[in-house]
Motif scaffolding. Structure first.
Motif: not given
Length: 189
Positions: A7-22, A50-57, A151-154
């Protein structure tokens, strides 16, 4: 057998959504892209990440009520805790607002949040990603570097191999959700 994957890449997503997915509470993400994305916006550049949980926004008003209890403060400021490997099962570029709104029951965002993302930057579309999520045997903890900010995704990561457990959803459940999403997207509005 424990799956391992480079794995060499992560996708930023709200922590809440990462928790729901996980946890398997959700398997769908609706994405538009961050303010620093290219002019074309978000693209599905990777099929495993990889899922990258973010808390911003994170915005409680944009989460469906059953997901707001997952809101929390960043447990390790200055560090990134990557909880899971995600594999893209299906991706749909949704160019109808009615179709995008029909996806509300299958993910964590409210209809208002979906609509706001749909119209963001006056480009009427979103991507809907159905994901097979495998929690890592041990969450990967990395120091947050300046290259990860913004504020990037990848987010590119150093080359590494991760050890993931079984998917949170069975193949039968994943297939059921895939069919539900496709049915929602094929409705006539």
């Amino acid at each position: 057998m424990t799956p391992t994957a480079p794995s060499t890449t992560a996708l930023k997503e709200w922590d809440t959504q990462c928790q729901a997915l996980t946890s398997g509470s959700s398997a769908l993400l609706i994405r538009k892209g961050g303010v620093m994305e290219t002019h074309a916006g978000f693209e599905v550049e990777h099929r495993a990440f990889l899922l990258y949980p973010t808390f911003l926004h994170q915005n409680p008003a944009e989460l469906r009520p059953e997901f707001t209890p997952l809101l929390r403060e960043d447990p390790q400021p200055g560090r990134i805790v990557l909880p899971a490997l995600a594999e893209v099962v299906a991706v749909h570029k949704v160019e109808s607002l009615d179709q995008a709104l029909a996806l509300e029951p299958y993910q964590a965002l409210t209809a208002g949040a979906i609509e706001r993302r749909f119209h963001y930057r006056n480009r009427p579309w979103v991507h809907a990603l159905l994901l097979r999520v495998r929690p890592l045997r041990e969450p990967l903890v990395l120091p947050e570097t300046p290259e990860m900010l913004g504020c990037v995704s990848w987010v590119p990561l150093p080359d590494m191999t991760v050890e993931a457990g079984p998917p949170v959803l069975t193949e039968e459940e994943m297939e059921r959700r895939r069919l539900e999403v496709e049915a929602a997207l094929s409705r006539e509005f």
